[in-house]
Design an enzyme around this catalytic site. Structure first.
Site, mmCIF file in Angstrom:
data_model
loop_
_atom_site.group_PDB
_atom_site.id
_atom_site.type_symbol
_atom_site.label_atom_id
_atom_site.label_comp_id
_atom_site.label_asym_id
_atom_site.label_seq_id
_atom_site.Cartn_x
_atom_site.Cartn_y
_atom_site.Cartn_z
ATOM 1 N N ASP A 114 0.816 -1.209 0.000
ATOM 2 C CA ASP A 114 0.000 0.000 0.000
ATOM 3 C C ASP A 114 0.853 1.264 0.000
ATOM 4 O O ASP A 114 2.084 1.207 -0.101
ATOM 5 C CB ASP A 114 -0.962 -0.039 1.195
ATOM 6 C CG ASP A 114 -2.359 0.444 0.845
ATOM 7 O OD1 ASP A 114 -2.493 1.304 -0.043
ATOM 8 O OD2 ASP A 114 -3.332 -0.031 1.471
ATOM 9 N N GLU A 121 -0.782 1.523 -5.218
ATOM 10 C CA GLU A 121 -0.464 2.957 -5.137
ATOM 11 C C GLU A 121 -1.635 3.824 -5.577
ATOM 12 O O GLU A 121 -1.481 5.011 -5.823
ATOM 13 C CB GLU A 121 0.810 3.273 -5.908
ATOM 14 C CG GLU A 121 0.918 2.905 -7.359
ATOM 15 C CD GLU A 121 -0.141 2.024 -7.958
ATOM 16 O OE1 GLU A 121 -1.229 2.515 -8.246
ATOM 17 O OE2 GLU A 121 0.109 0.831 -8.153
ATOM 18 N N TRP A 122 -2.841 3.220 -5.665
ATOM 19 C CA TRP A 122 -4.103 3.916 -5.950
ATOM 20 C C TRP A 122 -4.110 4.607 -7.311
ATOM 21 O O TRP A 122 -4.910 5.516 -7.546
ATOM 22 C CB TRP A 122 -4.449 4.940 -4.867
ATOM 23 C CG TRP A 122 -4.060 4.607 -3.478
ATOM 24 C CD1 TRP A 122 -4.211 3.387 -2.851
ATOM 25 C CD2 TRP A 122 -3.453 5.465 -2.509
ATOM 26 N NE1 TRP A 122 -3.742 3.450 -1.563
ATOM 27 C CE2 TRP A 122 -3.268 4.713 -1.323
ATOM 28 C CE3 TRP A 122 -3.055 6.794 -2.528
ATOM 29 C CZ2 TRP A 122 -2.699 5.239 -0.177
ATOM 30 C CZ3 TRP A 122 -2.496 7.329 -1.377
ATOM 31 C CH2 TRP A 122 -2.325 6.573 -0.227
ATOM 32 N N GLY A 123 -3.256 4.199 -8.221
ATOM 33 C CA GLY A 123 -3.185 4.857 -9.519
ATOM 34 C C GLY A 123 -2.392 6.147 -9.518
ATOM 35 O O GLY A 123 -2.330 6.841 -10.541
ATOM 36 N N ASP A 129 -9.698 3.584 -4.040
ATOM 37 C CA ASP A 129 -10.466 2.423 -3.603
ATOM 38 C C ASP A 129 -11.853 2.361 -4.235
ATOM 39 O O ASP A 129 -12.531 3.377 -4.417
ATOM 40 C CB ASP A 129 -10.638 2.440 -2.084
ATOM 41 C CG ASP A 129 -9.335 2.218 -1.343
ATOM 42 O OD1 ASP A 129 -8.300 2.012 -2.002
ATOM 43 O OD2 ASP A 129 -9.345 2.260 -0.101
#
Length: 514
Positions: free
Chosen positions: A125, A168-170, A191
């Site tokens: 994460d 890395e959430w984009g 998310d």
């Protein structure tokens, strides 16, 4: 394919719950369908390292210890996944106050620990990646890729095969690093939830549009975990969610309480025909083909046996008839099988109309396709001096070969002059090449898209909803197709682009079918 705790239990999953979920995964037979990875999410970690600086676990949550839990999972014939973070602390669901251990600066020792505990998978994460006080930063002043590379190399050094999932959430457009050189999968977006919602799904769908080509064997665009089985989505929305995630080749990670799953949700997750789309050996994602704004989307892509997968989904939230046009996927006719039901539809010619529930989908496998002729266009550069820029619209040089017109909308207009309507005028297929770098990590009125309103010869403007072209203002999206009416014969037509309340994309050129 596998299971993860987060969407079901957030960061508060107990050892007993992990045992129950793993056993249920097996008892339901999901492991035999390919759901092999059983993955812990946040909350299992300790908050301080041991005397030698080693990673610790939360003894209150996992009293028997991670090695014992790993053995339990492996003894069920499953693979075991762990979670860590490329920051000072890990993510949590209490506003960053839990301060679970992160692996930043400890990559080598932590990777060795994870390997020694039998990890087969690591979700990595991105919280507290910049400093010890900045919990979530969607625009960090550092290269997040470096954190991911450090853990990639540390895992490789252990000698144990560990699938590496970069979460890395984009941030910083990981597909174009390229992600396949860094991880086995990379998150393309923020998310999916909780809570589950169609708005979350559509935000992510728009974000994957320009990057489907970066997925392939060894590395995948990760659209985040599945919400199938959780509240917030209708049965039809869950089906569309599962089908498109499968066809895009996103990892299929169940994230619901399996001990309480409904028969309908289990049926969706167990559909072997849809799973086969995801696991197809060619590894080609379906790609965005056509959006009929506020009506339906069309996506398609090749399969290893030479057939074509098609996903059509209803953009309205009511049940209604939806017509799929075969030329949108470059065929005039094809033999079709409905992959949701398994029913043969015989030979489809030109189009197929069916009733879809609100946000429901049609998923087809096409064989024996007869190719359609591809349209040809006369192109008009947006920045041509012959065109008219109104309001605040202005040109912008992207590079030596591309100049676009931006600030269209909010009073700014772009009018393409001297458009050839051919000998008959009428309706024409129009192609737009544009740039839209306006990406967002939260749901908005048009999440990861921009609206343009297009008028031919002063007629009623038609709304056109355009996904992002990439996470910067120098990446073109080419060939967005719209059917527009109102053309007159001859070369005196105009096409005006506007938006009364927001900005449209920046436009490079407009093509009108010959």
């Amino acid at each position: 394919m596998g299971w993860n705790s987060y969407n079901a239990f957030l960061c508060d999953t107990t050892e007993a719950q992990y045992h129950a979920q793993a056993q249920t995964l097996v008892s339901l037979g999901l492991n035999k369908l390919g759901y092999q990875y059983f993955n812990l999410d946040c909350g299992w970690q300790g908050t301080s390292r041991n005397s030698s600086g080693g990673f610790t676990w939360n003894t209150a949550t996992i009293p028997s210890g991670i090695p014992a839990l790993s053995n339990f999972v492996h003894n069920l014939g499953l693979k075991f996944g762990l979670y860590s973070d490329g920051g000072f602390f890990a993510c949590d669901f209490v506003g960053g106050t839990a301060h679970f251990l992160g692996s930043l600066g400890h990559e080598t020792s932590d990777a060795a620990s994870f390997a020694s505990w039998g990890a087969d998978y690591l979700k990595y994460d991105n919280c507290y990646a910049v400093n010890q006080t900045d919990f979530v930063d969607f625009n960090p002043p550092i290269q997040i890729k470096d954190h991911m590379v450090a853990m990639r190399d540390a895992l490789a050094a252990t000698g144990r095969p560990i699938l590496f999932s970069a979460c890395e959430w984009g941030v910083q457009d990981p597909a174009r690093w390229p992600g396949i050189e860094v991880a086995n999968s990379w998150r393309i977006s923020n998310d999916i939830g909780p809570p589950a919602s169609w708005d979350n799904l559509f935000r992510i769908i728009n974000q994957v549009v320009p990057i489907t080509q970066f997925a392939g064997p060894g590395g995948w665009n990760d659209l985040d975990m599945l919400e199938v089985g959780n509240s917030g989505l209708t049965a039809a929305e869950q089906q569309t969610h599962f089908a498109l995630w499968a066809a895009v080749k996103s990892p299929l990670i169940i994230s619901t309480d399996l001990t309480r799953i409904s028969s309908n949700a289990l049926s969706i997750l167990s559909n072997s025909r849809i799973i086969a789309l995801n696991q197809d050996s060619l590894g080609k994602s379906v790609v965005f083909r056509r959006r009929y704004t506020n009506d339906h989307d069309v996506w398609s892509g090749p399969l290893s046996d030479g057939s074509t997968a098609v996903v059509v989904f209803n953009l309205q939230n009511v049940s209604r008839a939806v017509t799929f046009s075969l030329p949108d996927v470059r065929f005039t006719s094809a033999t079709a099988v409905d992959l949701i039901t398994g029913k043969s539809l015989g030979t489809l010619t030109n189009s197929f109309t069916t009733t879809l529930d609100g946000h429901g989908s049609l998923v087809l496998k096409l064989t024996n396709g007869v190719p359609s002729s591809q349209p040809t266009f006369t192109f008009y550069n947006a920045a041509d001096p012959a065109n008219t820029l109104g309001g605040g619209a202005s040109t912008r040089v992207v590079n030596s070969t591309v100049t676009v017109v931006g600030f269209v909308g909010e009073g700014g207009t772009l009018t393409i002059n001297g458009v050839d309507g051919g000998s008959g005028g009428g309706s024409k297929l129009v192609s737009f090449d544009y740039i839209n770098g306006d990406f967002t990590f939260t749901n908005t009125a048009c999440s990861n898209c921009r609206n343009a309103f297009v008028s031919v010869n002063g007629g009623t403007p038609v709304q056109v909803q355009m996904p992002i072209s990439g996470q910067s203002w120098d990446i073109l999206f080419s060939g967005y197709l719209v059917s527009l009416s109102g053309f007159k014969p001859g070369k005196t037509n105009t096409i005006q682009i506007s938006n009364p309340s927001a900005f449209a994309p920046d436009f490079f050129r407009v093509g009108v079918q010959k």
